[in-house]
Design an enzyme around this catalytic site. Sequence first.
Site, PDB file in Angstrom:
ATOM      1  N   CYS A   1       5.361  -8.049  -2.140  1.00  0.00           N
ATOM      2  CA  CYS A   1       3.913  -7.809  -2.291  1.00  0.00           C
ATOM      3  C   CYS A   1       3.446  -7.948  -3.740  1.00  0.00           C
ATOM      4  O   CYS A   1       2.270  -8.178  -4.001  1.00  0.00           O
ATOM      5  CB  CYS A   1       3.551  -6.420  -1.781  1.00  0.00           C
ATOM      6  SG  CYS A   1       4.061  -6.194  -0.089  1.00  0.00           S
TER       7      CYS A   1
ATOM      8  N   HIS B   1      -3.767  -5.357  -3.815  1.00  0.00           N
ATOM      9  CA  HIS B   1      -2.928  -5.842  -2.721  1.00  0.00           C
ATOM     10  C   HIS B   1      -3.424  -5.239  -1.402  1.00  0.00           C
ATOM     11  O   HIS B   1      -3.950  -4.126  -1.383  1.00  0.00           O
ATOM     12  CB  HIS B   1      -1.469  -5.452  -2.987  1.00  0.00           C
ATOM     13  CG  HIS B   1      -0.570  -5.733  -1.831  1.00  0.00           C
ATOM     14  ND1 HIS B   1      -0.493  -6.984  -1.261  1.00  0.00           N
ATOM     15  CD2 HIS B   1       0.267  -4.926  -1.109  1.00  0.00           C
ATOM     16  CE1 HIS B   1       0.369  -6.938  -0.260  1.00  0.00           C
ATOM     17  NE2 HIS B   1       0.836  -5.705  -0.142  1.00  0.00           N
TER      18      HIS B   1
ATOM     19  N   ASN C   1      -1.872  -8.038   6.278  1.00  0.00           N
ATOM     20  CA  ASN C   1      -1.100  -8.081   5.032  1.00  0.00           C
ATOM     21  C   ASN C   1      -0.368  -9.420   4.936  1.00  0.00           C
ATOM     22  O   ASN C   1       0.544  -9.688   5.712  1.00  0.00           O
ATOM     23  CB  ASN C   1      -0.103  -6.913   5.016  1.00  0.00           C
ATOM     24  CG  ASN C   1       0.685  -6.830   3.720  1.00  0.00           C
ATOM     25  OD1 ASN C   1       0.605  -7.718   2.878  1.00  0.00           O
ATOM     26  ND2 ASN C   1       1.458  -5.763   3.561  1.00  0.00           N
TER      27      ASN C   1
HETATM   28  O1  UT7 Z   1       2.808  -4.342   1.559  1.00  0.00           O
HETATM   29  C1  UT7 Z   1       3.561  -3.175   1.416  1.00  0.00           C
HETATM   30  C2  UT7 Z   1       4.224  -2.888   2.667  1.00  0.00           C
HETATM   31  N1  UT7 Z   1       3.786  -1.946   3.591  1.00  0.00           N
HETATM   32  C3  UT7 Z   1       3.028  -0.861   3.383  1.00  0.00           C
HETATM   33  O2  UT7 Z   1       2.487  -0.592   2.343  1.00  0.00           O
HETATM   34  C4  UT7 Z   1       2.879   0.042   4.562  1.00  0.00           C
HETATM   35  C5  UT7 Z   1       2.768   1.483   4.158  1.00  0.00           C
HETATM   36  N2  UT7 Z   1       2.722   2.369   5.314  1.00  0.00           N
HETATM   37  C6  UT7 Z   1       1.677   2.387   6.163  1.00  0.00           C
HETATM   38  O3  UT7 Z   1       0.731   1.660   6.012  1.00  0.00           O
HETATM   39  C7  UT7 Z   1       1.704   3.391   7.271  1.00  0.00           C
HETATM   40  O4  UT7 Z   1       2.774   4.290   7.093  1.00  0.00           O
HETATM   41  C8  UT7 Z   1       1.773   2.762   8.689  1.00  0.00           C
HETATM   42  C9  UT7 Z   1       0.490   2.021   8.997  1.00  0.00           C
HETATM   43  C10 UT7 Z   1       2.935   1.795   8.769  1.00  0.00           C
HETATM   44  C11 UT7 Z   1       1.973   3.848   9.747  1.00  0.00           C
HETATM   45  O5  UT7 Z   1       0.913   4.775   9.653  1.00  0.00           O
HETATM   46  P1  UT7 Z   1       1.226   6.328   9.728  1.00  0.00           P
HETATM   47  O6  UT7 Z   1      -0.067   7.040   9.695  1.00  0.00           O
HETATM   48  O7  UT7 Z   1       2.210   6.649   8.628  1.00  0.00           O
HETATM   49  O8  UT7 Z   1       1.847   6.456  11.157  1.00  0.00           O
HETATM   50  P2  UT7 Z   1       3.158   7.241  11.617  1.00  0.00           P
HETATM   51  O9  UT7 Z   1       4.380   6.602  11.053  1.00  0.00           O
HETATM   52  O10 UT7 Z   1       2.934   8.680  11.310  1.00  0.00           O
HETATM   53  O11 UT7 Z   1       3.163   7.020  13.161  1.00  0.00           O
HETATM   54  C12 UT7 Z   1       2.291   7.747  13.976  1.00  0.00           C
HETATM   55  C13 UT7 Z   1       2.571   7.438  15.425  1.00  0.00           C
HETATM   56  C14 UT7 Z   1       4.032   7.509  15.847  1.00  0.00           C
HETATM   57  O12 UT7 Z   1       4.059   8.108  17.121  1.00  0.00           O
HETATM   58  P3  UT7 Z   1       4.413   9.672  17.293  1.00  0.00           P
HETATM   59  O13 UT7 Z   1       5.812   9.813  16.772  1.00  0.00           O
HETATM   60  O14 UT7 Z   1       3.416  10.420  16.471  1.00  0.00           O
HETATM   61  O15 UT7 Z   1       4.269   9.883  18.747  1.00  0.00           O
HETATM   62  C15 UT7 Z   1       4.426   6.050  15.981  1.00  0.00           C
HETATM   63  O16 UT7 Z   1       5.437   5.869  16.944  1.00  0.00           O
HETATM   64  O17 UT7 Z   1       2.130   6.107  15.743  1.00  0.00           O
HETATM   65  C16 UT7 Z   1       3.155   5.431  16.467  1.00  0.00           C
HETATM   66  N3  UT7 Z   1       3.052   4.006  16.165  1.00  0.00           N
HETATM   67  C17 UT7 Z   1       2.226   3.178  16.824  1.00  0.00           C
HETATM   68  N4  UT7 Z   1       1.338   3.368  17.808  1.00  0.00           N
HETATM   69  C18 UT7 Z   1       0.624   2.320  18.229  1.00  0.00           C
HETATM   70  C19 UT7 Z   1       3.724   3.298  15.211  1.00  0.00           C
HETATM   71  N5  UT7 Z   1       3.312   2.016  15.255  1.00  0.00           N
HETATM   72  C20 UT7 Z   1       2.387   1.905  16.220  1.00  0.00           C
HETATM   73  C21 UT7 Z   1       1.613   0.849  16.720  1.00  0.00           C
HETATM   74  N6  UT7 Z   1       0.741   1.093  17.711  1.00  0.00           N
HETATM   75  N7  UT7 Z   1       1.705  -0.407  16.211  1.00  0.00           N
END
Ligand code: UT7
Length: 336
Positions: free
Chosen positions: A113, A263, A293
């Site tokens: 990134c 970014h 992204n």
């Molecule tokens: O370019 C640099 C690279 N990447 C980043 O900068 C990404 C940085 N991280 C993020 O943007 C966030 O952490 C995410 C968008 C990846 C995830 O968001 P979050 O608010 O941290 O979600 P979470 O990990 O707390 O997940 C919440 C829930 C989970 O379910 P439970 O355990 O609460 O029942 C996941 O299983 O959302 C679930 N989940 C999904 N649900 C629907 C994870 N992915 C998905 C999905 N659709 N695609």
Amino acid sequence: MIRTEILATGIYVPPNLVKNDDLKEMMDTSDEWIRQRTGIEQRYWADENTSTSDLALEAAKKALENAKIDKSELDMIIVATLSPDHEFPGTACFLQKKLGVPGIPALDVRQQCTGFIYSMSIADQFIKTGMYKKILVVGAELHSKGLEKNQNGREVAVLFGDGAGAAVLAAKDVKDLKNDSYIYSTHLHADGNFAEELWVPGPGTGNGPQRVNDSKMNEGYHFPKMNGKTVFMNAVKRMPEAVMEALNANGLKIEDIDLFIFHQANLRINDMVAKQFNIPEEKVFNTIQKFANTTAATLPIGMDEAVRAGKLKKGMLVASAAFGSGFTWGSTIYRY
Ligand code: UT7
């Protein structure tokens, strides 16, 4: 004094539009979840016959056209990508072949990134020292062929889009350091202690006796793995740090910056960075809603879109910061 000017940019995204709802066929996700957690509304995914250097080529041609220079004037090509055409040689070599400019150096940058800021910085050093006059810098990613498009990979798969952005950087004899257009500074960082927080484990030499390991392949070691929360927490810490570092290095304040192009990993990350500095909404230019992204391509895509939206005009002072896999992070301030 010789400094580096961004002459012009160009972008290319493949034609195939993939809306959040389209992903529901592949995994249990929803438009609501993706929008709320990331701000992403859609992305573009290339077809099976396209490679990263194809995307890079189209962006490069547009940047050259917008810069009104002929490809024969280029002294060097730098391509930032984490999704290369092949493991070796670098994608810059394939782009060079397709562009038809043999002989000049062609360099790949693998800083994910932060790849575009690293590439800008490398180009800036070559130009400031007088070694080269015109360098094509490209950020290009074709993620869609490398994503695990099922339930297992849904946290990562929904985040990434394909696309490329290119910029022509050129030597300029700067007379007025306060008003002329040029790159003020670049600031680069990495901390490999976090290398495994966002990575693709294989194929590679870090996997035992063979570079390609069939049983690990069956377990999906070739798909990206991410500890999303750790990445998020570090991004909202490191990006503001990098912005401050760039401002301090140039004796500038937040209010002096006309436009912030960050970014595009998550709209919430950028909103949190903007909030920390009380940056008004209209001074932050985001494209993640439209392109998701695109890793090394987000910054040149942002520049180019901002120009075409009338948000970025010649003479404006821009600050950019990026954070991602590595972990790597960095920033730059330039007068466009
Ligand atoms: O370019 C640099 C690279 N990447 C980043 O900068 C990404 C940085 N991280 C993020 O943007 C966030 O952490 C995410 C968008 C990846 C995830 O968001 P979050 O608010 O941290 O979600 P979470 O990990 O707390 O997940 C919440 C829930 C989970 O379910 P439970 O355990 O609460 O029942 C996941 O299983 O959302 C679930 N989940 C999904 N649900 C629907 C994870 N992915 C998905 C999905 N659709 N695609």
